[in-house]
Design a protein around this motif. Structure first.
Motif, PDB file in Angstrom:
ATOM      1  N   LEU A 349       0.845  -1.270   0.029  1.00  0.00           N
ATOM      2  CA  LEU A 349      -0.022   0.112  -0.056  1.00  0.00           C
ATOM      3  C   LEU A 349       0.771   1.212  -0.087  1.00  0.00           C
ATOM      4  O   LEU A 349       0.556   2.304  -0.793  1.00  0.00           O
ATOM      5  N   HIS A 350       2.103   1.337   0.733  1.00  0.00           N
ATOM      6  CA  HIS A 350       3.011   2.437   0.680  1.00  0.00           C
ATOM      7  C   HIS A 350       3.341   2.777  -0.698  1.00  0.00           C
ATOM      8  O   HIS A 350       3.504   3.855  -0.938  1.00  0.00           O
ATOM      9  N   ALA A 351       3.880   1.605  -1.212  1.00  0.00           N
ATOM     10  CA  ALA A 351       4.287   1.935  -2.682  1.00  0.00           C
ATOM     11  C   ALA A 351       3.173   2.453  -3.383  1.00  0.00           C
ATOM     12  O   ALA A 351       3.455   3.255  -4.553  1.00  0.00           O
ATOM     13  N   VAL A 352       1.849   1.841  -3.315  1.00  0.00           N
ATOM     14  CA  VAL A 352       0.885   2.251  -4.032  1.00  0.00           C
ATOM     15  C   VAL A 352       0.558   3.724  -4.052  1.00  0.00           C
ATOM     16  O   VAL A 352       0.448   4.752  -5.042  1.00  0.00           O
ATOM     17  N   MET A 353       0.682   4.157  -2.782  1.00  0.00           N
ATOM     18  CA  MET A 353       0.400   5.640  -2.368  1.00  0.00           C
ATOM     19  C   MET A 353       1.367   6.718  -2.820  1.00  0.00           C
ATOM     20  O   MET A 353       1.158   7.797  -3.361  1.00  0.00           O
ATOM     21  N   ALA A 354       2.472   6.066  -3.063  1.00  0.00           N
ATOM     22  CA  ALA A 354       3.654   6.781  -3.681  1.00  0.00           C
ATOM     23  C   ALA A 354       3.506   7.178  -5.078  1.00  0.00           C
ATOM     24  O   ALA A 354       3.940   8.149  -5.734  1.00  0.00           O
ATOM     25  N   GLN A 355       2.535   6.541  -5.827  1.00  0.00           N
ATOM     26  CA  GLN A 355       2.329   6.819  -7.421  1.00  0.00           C
ATOM     27  C   GLN A 355       1.422   7.970  -7.445  1.00  0.00           C
ATOM     28  O   GLN A 355       1.150   8.308  -8.413  1.00  0.00           O
ATOM     29  N   LEU A 356       0.799   8.167  -6.506  1.00  0.00           N
ATOM     30  CA  LEU A 356      -0.437   9.285  -6.627  1.00  0.00           C
ATOM     31  C   LEU A 356      -0.034  10.540  -6.558  1.00  0.00           C
ATOM     32  O   LEU A 356       0.928  11.013  -5.927  1.00  0.00           O
ATOM     33  N   PRO A 357      -0.729  11.505  -7.438  1.00  0.00           N
ATOM     34  CA  PRO A 357      -0.326  12.816  -7.242  1.00  0.00           C
ATOM     35  C   PRO A 357      -0.756  13.480  -5.868  1.00  0.00           C
ATOM     36  O   PRO A 357      -1.467  12.918  -5.074  1.00  0.00           O
ATOM     37  N   ASP A 358      -0.198  14.721  -5.620  1.00  0.00           N
ATOM     38  CA  ASP A 358      -0.559  15.207  -4.312  1.00  0.00           C
ATOM     39  C   ASP A 358      -2.058  15.249  -4.021  1.00  0.00           C
ATOM     40  O   ASP A 358      -2.670  14.926  -2.959  1.00  0.00           O
ATOM     41  N   GLU A 359      -2.810  15.799  -4.950  1.00  0.00           N
ATOM     42  CA  GLU A 359      -4.185  16.168  -4.873  1.00  0.00           C
ATOM     43  C   GLU A 359      -4.815  14.792  -5.812  1.00  0.00           C
ATOM     44  O   GLU A 359      -4.457  14.744  -7.132  1.00  0.00           O
ATOM     45  N   HIS A 360      -5.470  13.931  -5.032  1.00  0.00           N
ATOM     46  CA  HIS A 360      -6.058  12.808  -5.914  1.00  0.00           C
ATOM     47  C   HIS A 360      -7.249  12.379  -5.272  1.00  0.00           C
ATOM     48  O   HIS A 360      -7.755  12.987  -4.328  1.00  0.00           O
ATOM     49  N   HIS A 361      -8.097  11.390  -6.087  1.00  0.00           N
ATOM     50  CA  HIS A 361      -9.396  10.948  -5.682  1.00  0.00           C
ATOM     51  C   HIS A 361      -9.332   9.442  -5.250  1.00  0.00           C
ATOM     52  O   HIS A 361     -10.281   8.824  -5.647  1.00  0.00           O
ATOM     53  N   PHE A 362      -8.159   8.836  -4.903  1.00  0.00           N
ATOM     54  CA  PHE A 362      -7.967   7.652  -4.674  1.00  0.00           C
ATOM     55  C   PHE A 362      -8.606   7.358  -3.219  1.00  0.00           C
ATOM     56  O   PHE A 362      -8.093   8.034  -2.391  1.00  0.00           O
ATOM     57  N   CYS A 363      -9.735   6.600  -2.951  1.00  0.00           N
ATOM     58  CA  CYS A 363     -10.179   6.419  -1.638  1.00  0.00           C
ATOM     59  C   CYS A 363     -10.490   5.229  -1.141  1.00  0.00           C
ATOM     60  O   CYS A 363     -10.921   5.071   0.070  1.00  0.00           O
TER      61      CYS A 363
END
Length: 459
Positions: A349-363
Motif C-alpha cells: 500500500l505504501h508503494a501504491v500511495m507513492a504513485q499518486l499525485p498530491d491531490e487525488h481521488h483515490f479513496c
C-alpha cells in the motif's frame, strides 16, 4: 348491526341452528348485516387482540414512530405495497378518521384521496422537497436513503474520505446473470437498504453490468430510488471472454495466458469505462477499481516495479476521468498479501500511495478476507516472499497492519471474498456460505479443516 348467526341463516342452516337453541336478535332477521371485514381485522385471531388497538406506551414515554396509530394531520406511508392511491415512497396526510374498523382513514395525496385501514399505513416524517437528482451518489442522498431503510441499530459505514454513507454489506455481482431471480435479488437488496453495488465488466461476460443498469433504471424511473442514494462501483483491468475482442493492438496489454489478459493503460481504461457506462446506463461511476493490477507481474516480462510504474500512469489518467465527470473516485481491488506460493504477486500500500499525485481521488482498497485468508487482518503490512515471510524482518516488527495503514491514509477498506476462501496450495475455492450442504465446497478442504481454521481464529 351485528345480529346473530340465526339472523343471516336460511333453509337447512337455520333449522340446524334453531335445533341447537340459536335465537334471533332483538332487531330480527331483516336488519342490515355487517360485513366480515367490519367484524374482524387481519391478524386478530393470531394475536388474540384487535390489530387496530392503540398500543400501550410506557408512562411519560413517546411510542416509537412506527408503532403510533395514525391520527388526523399525521403524515403516513404504506407499510407494504397495495393497490390504491399511495405508491411505495409516497407520503400522504390523514385528513379524516371515522373510527370504524373498515378503512377508517381518509388519506390525501396532492388533490386526490383514498381510504386505508390503520394496518395499511405507518406514521412517518413529512415529505421533503428534494433538489433535482444528480448523476452520482452524494453524502446527503446516501445518508437519507439509509436512514429511511435501515434499523436504527445498524450504523452506516463511511466510505473513506468521500463522505458517502453505505450499508455495512454491499451487493457483489460476480455471479449475477440476466435472469428474473437474480434481478429480483438485486432489486430486493437495494429496496431493503443495500446501497453499494459492486460489479465488473468481466462478471458473467458483461451481463452483470447490464442487469445492474436495468434494475437501477427501473427503480429510479419508478421513484423508488434516486441516483444520489446509491453507490455504483465497477472495475477495469482483467480482460477475458467478450472483452478479448477489443484487446488487440492495445498498448500495455499484458498476456497472462491464452484466456486472460490484463491492462490498466490509459487507452484501455478509456474504452472499457465507456462500455461500462453504457451497460450500467449511468453517466458517472461512483468508484472505479483497478482490478488486480498485481496480476500483470505474472507475465515473464513484467515485475512489480513495472506494475507500480503502470499504476502511476493509470492514476494520472483516472484523475482526468474525474475531471471529465465520468468517475467520481477510484481505488484498487487486489491482493495486498501473497495468496499462496504459486500466486505470490501482491501490492504494498505504501508503494501504491507513492504513485499518486498530491491531490487525488483515490479513496478505497478492496481485498479478500475470510477464514482461510485471515492473517491480513493482523499481521504487519510489509512486502513478503512467496511463502508469506517478511522480506525485511526488522521493519516487520514495527510495521502497522494493512487496515491500520489504510486508516492513516484515510482510505475505506472493503472485503470482496468474505465467503470464498483460497487456502495455500489447496485446490479450488471453499464456499463458507454452504458448509452444511452437498455443494459446500469446490475445494480440497473439508469440514474438519474449516473447523480447525475457525478455531484458530476464535480461540
Amino acid at each position: 348491526g351485528w345480529g346473530t348467526a340465526l339472523d343471516s341463516a336460511e333453509g337447512e342452516s337455520a333449522d340446524i341452528l334453531k335445533k341447537h337453541g340459536a335465537k334471533h336478535s332483538a332487531a330480527g332477521p331483516d336488519q342490515p348485516m355487517a360485513a366480515a371485514a367490519e367484524r374482524f381485522s387481519y391478524g386478530c385471531f393470531e394475536s388474540g387482540m384487535s390489530f387496530n388497538a392503540k398500543p400501550a406506551a410506557a408512562k411519560d414515554a413517546k411510542a416509537p414512530i412506527l408503532e403510533q396509530r395514525p391520527a388526523i394531520h399525521d403524515c403516513v406511508r404504506l407499510r407494504k405495497p397495495k393497490p390504491g392511491l399511495l405508491k411505495e415512497g409516497d407520503v400522504g396526510t390523514v385528513v379524516a378518521d371515522d373510527g370504524s374498523d373498515c378503512v377508517p382513514l381518509k388519506v390525501q395525496l396532492g388533490e386526490s384521496f383514498d381510504y386505508y385501514d390503520y394496518a395499511d399505513v405507518e406514521v412517518c416524517p413529512a415529505a421533503v422537497d428534494l433538489a433535482p437528482d444528480g448523476d452520482r451518489a452524494n453524502q446527503e442522498g446516501t445518508m437519507r436513503y439509509l436512514t429511511s431503510k435501515l434499523n436504527k441499530a445498524v450504523v452506516p459505514a463511511e466510505l473513506g474520505s468521500t463522505g458517502l454513507r453505505v450499508a455495512p454489506v454491499g451487493f457483489g455481482c460476480h455471479r449475477i446473470e440476466d435472469t428474473d431471480i437474480h434481478k429480483d435479488a438485486l432489486r430486493l437488496a437495494v429496496q431493503l437498504g443495500c446501497n453499494f453495488i459492486d460489479v465488473a465488466p468481466n462478471y458473467t461476460n458483461g451481463d452483470a453490468e447490464l442487469v445492474v443498469g436495468s434494475v437501477l433504471k427501473e427503480l429510479i424511473d419508478s421513484k423508488k430510488l434516486r441516483r444520489d442514494e446509491v453507490v455504483v462501483a465497477t472495475k477495469v483491468g482483467n480482460v477475458l471472454g467478450k472483452q478479448l475482442a477489443f484487446a488487440e493492438d492495445v498498448a500495455g496489454m499484458t498476456i497472462i495466458n491464452d484466456n486472460l489478459r490484463h491492462c490498466i493503460s490509459p487507452g484501455w481504461i478509456d474504452q472499457e469505462l465507456t462500455r461500462s457506462l453504457e451497460r450500467l446506463q449511468v453517466s458517472c461511476i461512483d468508484i472505479l477499481f483497478l482490478h488486480c493490477p498485481e496480476f500483470e507481474a505474472k507475465a515473464q516480462d513484467v515485475d512489480m516495479a513495472c506494475v507500480y510504474a503502470r499504476l502511476n500512469e493509470a492514476f494520472q489518467h483516472l484523475e482526468s476521468e474525474v475531471a471529465r465527470g465520468r468517475i467520481a473516485a477510484y481505488g484498487i481491488s487486489g491482493a495486498f498479501h501473497p495468496l499462496r506460493p504459486t500466486d505470490p504477486q501482491h501490492l504494498d500500500l505504501h508503494a501504491v500511495m507513492a504513485q499518486l499525485p498530491d491531490e487525488h481521488h483515490f479513496c478505497v482498497i478492496q481485498l479478500p478476507l475470510n477464514f482461510a485468508e485471515a492473517p491480513t487482518h493482523w499481521i504487519a503490512h510489509t512486502p513478503r516472499d512467496a511463502d508469506g515471510a517478511a522480506l525485511d524482518t526488522e521493519a516487520a516488527q514495527t510495521a502497522s497492519s494493512l487496515f491500520e495503514a489504510a486508516k492513516q491514509y484515510k482510505l475505506a477498506t472493503m472485503i470482496n471474498r468474505p465467503l470464498d476462501g483460497i487456502y495455500k496450495e489447496t485446490h479450488g475455492v471453499l464456499r463458507f456460505s454452504s458448509l452444511d450442504s452437498d455443494v459446500r465446497s469446490f475445494s480440497e478442504l473439508q469440514l474438519d479443516n474449516c473447523d480447525v481454521l475457525e478455531e484458530k481464529l476464535t480461540s
